[in-house]
Design a protein around this motif. Structure first.
Motif, PDB file in Angstrom:
ATOM      1  N   SER A  26     -43.629  89.508  16.946  1.00 16.12           N
ATOM      2  CA  SER A  26     -45.088  89.470  16.841  1.00 16.12           C
ATOM      3  C   SER A  26     -45.545  89.368  15.390  1.00 16.12           C
ATOM      4  O   SER A  26     -46.441  88.576  15.059  1.00 16.12           O
ATOM      5  CB  SER A  26     -45.681  90.715  17.491  1.00 16.12           C
ATOM      6  OG  SER A  26     -47.087  90.737  17.356  1.00 16.12           O
ATOM      7  N   LEU A  34     -44.625  85.911  13.998  1.00 13.14           N
ATOM      8  CA  LEU A  34     -45.413  84.888  14.684  1.00 13.14           C
ATOM      9  C   LEU A  34     -46.845  84.863  14.178  1.00 13.14           C
ATOM     10  O   LEU A  34     -47.417  83.796  13.938  1.00 13.14           O
ATOM     11  CB  LEU A  34     -45.375  85.146  16.189  1.00 13.14           C
ATOM     12  CG  LEU A  34     -45.984  84.090  17.113  1.00 13.14           C
ATOM     13  CD1 LEU A  34     -45.413  82.717  16.817  1.00 13.14           C
ATOM     14  CD2 LEU A  34     -45.725  84.468  18.561  1.00 13.14           C
ATOM     15  N   GLN A  35     -47.421  86.045  13.989  1.00 11.94           N
ATOM     16  CA  GLN A  35     -48.785  86.124  13.475  1.00 11.94           C
ATOM     17  C   GLN A  35     -48.880  85.532  12.078  1.00 11.94           C
ATOM     18  O   GLN A  35     -49.836  84.821  11.748  1.00 11.94           O
ATOM     19  CB  GLN A  35     -49.272  87.573  13.474  1.00 11.94           C
ATOM     20  CG  GLN A  35     -50.715  87.751  13.030  1.00 11.94           C
ATOM     21  CD  GLN A  35     -51.685  86.996  13.926  1.00 11.94           C
ATOM     22  OE1 GLN A  35     -51.496  86.892  15.133  1.00 11.94           O
ATOM     23  NE2 GLN A  35     -52.737  86.451  13.325  1.00 11.94           N
ATOM     24  N   ILE A  71     -48.767  81.741  12.407  1.00 12.76           N
ATOM     25  CA  ILE A  71     -50.043  81.221  12.915  1.00 12.76           C
ATOM     26  C   ILE A  71     -51.087  81.179  11.794  1.00 12.76           C
ATOM     27  O   ILE A  71     -51.785  80.168  11.620  1.00 12.76           O
ATOM     28  CB  ILE A  71     -50.545  82.088  14.088  1.00 12.76           C
ATOM     29  CG1 ILE A  71     -49.666  81.869  15.316  1.00 12.76           C
ATOM     30  CG2 ILE A  71     -52.007  81.759  14.420  1.00 12.76           C
ATOM     31  CD1 ILE A  71     -49.963  82.810  16.467  1.00 12.76           C
ATOM     32  N   LEU A 118     -47.821  78.025  19.378  1.00 11.46           N
ATOM     33  CA  LEU A 118     -47.606  79.316  18.728  1.00 11.46           C
ATOM     34  C   LEU A 118     -48.511  80.395  19.322  1.00 11.46           C
ATOM     35  O   LEU A 118     -48.078  81.538  19.522  1.00 11.46           O
ATOM     36  CB  LEU A 118     -47.871  79.190  17.221  1.00 11.46           C
ATOM     37  CG  LEU A 118     -46.886  78.325  16.423  1.00 11.46           C
ATOM     38  CD1 LEU A 118     -47.347  78.203  14.971  1.00 11.46           C
ATOM     39  CD2 LEU A 118     -45.472  78.898  16.478  1.00 11.46           C
ATOM     40  N   ASN A 119     -49.744  80.045  19.614  1.00 16.73           N
ATOM     41  CA  ASN A 119     -50.672  81.024  20.194  1.00 16.73           C
ATOM     42  C   ASN A 119     -50.284  81.388  21.629  1.00 16.73           C
ATOM     43  O   ASN A 119     -50.487  82.533  22.057  1.00 16.73           O
ATOM     44  CB  ASN A 119     -52.105  80.485  20.150  1.00 16.73           C
ATOM     45  CG  ASN A 119     -52.749  80.676  18.785  1.00 16.73           C
ATOM     46  OD1 ASN A 119     -52.822  81.783  18.274  1.00 16.73           O
ATOM     47  ND2 ASN A 119     -53.202  79.599  18.183  1.00 16.73           N
ATOM     48  N   LYS A 162     -47.682  83.829  21.217  1.00 14.82           N
ATOM     49  CA  LYS A 162     -48.279  85.090  20.768  1.00 14.82           C
ATOM     50  C   LYS A 162     -48.829  85.877  21.957  1.00 14.82           C
ATOM     51  O   LYS A 162     -48.634  87.105  22.056  1.00 14.82           O
ATOM     52  CB  LYS A 162     -49.397  84.799  19.761  1.00 14.82           C
ATOM     53  CG  LYS A 162     -50.144  86.037  19.273  1.00 14.82           C
ATOM     54  CD  LYS A 162     -49.271  86.961  18.472  1.00 14.82           C
ATOM     55  CE  LYS A 162     -50.059  88.119  17.900  1.00 14.82           C
ATOM     56  NZ  LYS A 162     -49.217  89.090  17.174  1.00 14.82           N
ATOM     57  N   ASN A 163     -49.508  85.197  22.876  1.00 11.97           N
ATOM     58  CA  ASN A 163     -50.045  85.868  24.057  1.00 11.97           C
ATOM     59  C   ASN A 163     -48.928  86.439  24.921  1.00 11.97           C
ATOM     60  O   ASN A 163     -49.024  87.567  25.430  1.00 11.97           O
ATOM     61  CB  ASN A 163     -50.898  84.898  24.872  1.00 11.97           C
ATOM     62  CG  ASN A 163     -52.204  84.535  24.179  1.00 11.97           C
ATOM     63  OD1 ASN A 163     -52.716  85.314  23.373  1.00 11.97           O
ATOM     64  ND2 ASN A 163     -52.733  83.365  24.474  1.00 11.97           N
ATOM     65  N   THR A 174     -45.974  87.273  23.871  1.00 14.36           N
ATOM     66  CA  THR A 174     -45.386  88.370  23.097  1.00 14.36           C
ATOM     67  C   THR A 174     -46.158  89.665  23.310  1.00 14.36           C
ATOM     68  O   THR A 174     -45.568  90.730  23.539  1.00 14.36           O
ATOM     69  CB  THR A 174     -45.367  88.019  21.600  1.00 14.36           C
ATOM     70  OG1 THR A 174     -44.534  86.867  21.401  1.00 14.36           O
ATOM     71  CG2 THR A 174     -44.818  89.174  20.770  1.00 14.36           C
ATOM     72  N   ASN A 175     -47.473  89.585  23.258  1.00  8.59           N
ATOM     73  CA  ASN A 175     -48.304  90.773  23.456  1.00  8.59           C
ATOM     74  C   ASN A 175     -48.103  91.360  24.854  1.00  8.59           C
ATOM     75  O   ASN A 175     -48.060  92.591  25.026  1.00  8.59           O
ATOM     76  CB  ASN A 175     -49.776  90.431  23.243  1.00  8.59           C
ATOM     77  CG  ASN A 175     -50.103  90.139  21.788  1.00  8.59           C
ATOM     78  OD1 ASN A 175     -49.387  90.555  20.884  1.00  8.59           O
ATOM     79  ND2 ASN A 175     -51.172  89.406  21.553  1.00  8.59           N
TER      80      ASN A 175
END
Length: 252
Positions: free
Chosen positions: A70, A73-74, A77, A230-231, A234-235, A237-238
């Motif tokens: 996370s 990745l952030q 992004i 990537l987003n 990210k979703n 991953t969360n």
């Protein structure tokens, strides 16, 4: 114990008590069967307890791994959102007067624009789960589905990056090399040249050319496409972090 049962059998047979012997034999079979069933149940409980412990370790490992994913990745992004912002800013400069173009450090902006990066997350735990078959130890259908989705979207991310890289390496960069000084651009990148190119180079003229605008538009599309992948990761991953949080761990 076996010797004790044998003596009872022999005594019943010598006394010609067949009915009692049969009843006793059936009782003995019943007791042995019950003993076997209890042993099997105990063994099942032990295996379930071991599986539960292994699942707990897997959940903890996944949680730790995806917390690291996370963060990186952030950061990736944010970096590419900055690149997209720079690209959109450059798109506004096309066909502007020369006096306006020369007020901008175009070489620096172009270097910042083409500084895209590949994102390859460390996913040792997931790779080990899929290769070892231990994914079945995860009791949560939701978590297993999320892990499968992660694998699919990771492959999609690779494809969108390759598309972006091809756009840059096969179209945008060759055009820049042919029409201006790459050294002047690289002064603001890793090479950090101290002196500008000795050749006459007028980067601002790129922004008077429709072909360069088309290349930047195509490149911006590649950045947006990559950011979408990537987003999506990210979703996912969360969600995986939430599903593997300590309060989701299986009870012992």
């Amino acid at each position: 114990m076996i010797s004790f049962f044998r003596k009872i059998r022999q005594k019943l047979l010598t006394q010609n008590r067949v009915t009692r012997y049969i009843a006793y034999a059936l009782g003995e079979i019943f007791l042995v069967t019950i003993g076997i069933l209890i042993a099997l149940q105990v063994n099942t409980w032990n295996e379930q307890r071991k599986d539960s412990n292994r699942e707990k370790l897997i959940m903890q490992s996944l949680h730790s791994e995806f917390l690291g994913i996370s963060d990186k990745l952030q950061s990736t992004i944010q970096h590419h959102e900055a690149i997209l912002g720079t690209t959109k800013g450059l798109m506004k400069l096309f066909n502007e007067p020369e006096s306006v173009l020369k007020n901008h450090n175009l070489d620096s902006l172009i270097e910042k624009m083409i500084d895209f990066r590949v994102y390859n997350p460390s996913q040792f735990v997931i790779d080990d789960l899929t290769s070892s078959g231990n994914l079945n130890l995860i009791s949560s259908d939701t978590l297993r589905k999320l892990i499968f989705e992660w694998g699919t979207e990771s492959q999609q991310k690779v494809e969108t990056y390759n598309t972006l890289d091809d756009t840059s390496q096969l179209l945008l960069v060759p055009y820049i090399i042919e029409n201006t000084s790459l050294k002047n651009i690289d002064r603001y990148g890793f090479l950090n040249w101290e002196e500008k190119s000795k050749f006459n180079s007028e980067t601002h003229k790129l922004f008077l050319d429709l072909e360069f605008e088309n290349h930047l538009d195509n490149y911006a599309w590649g950045i947006v496409n990559y950011l979408q992948s990537l987003n999506t990761l990210k979703n996912l991953t969360n969600k995986i972090i939430s599903e593997t949080s300590p309060n989701q761990l299986p009870e012992q």
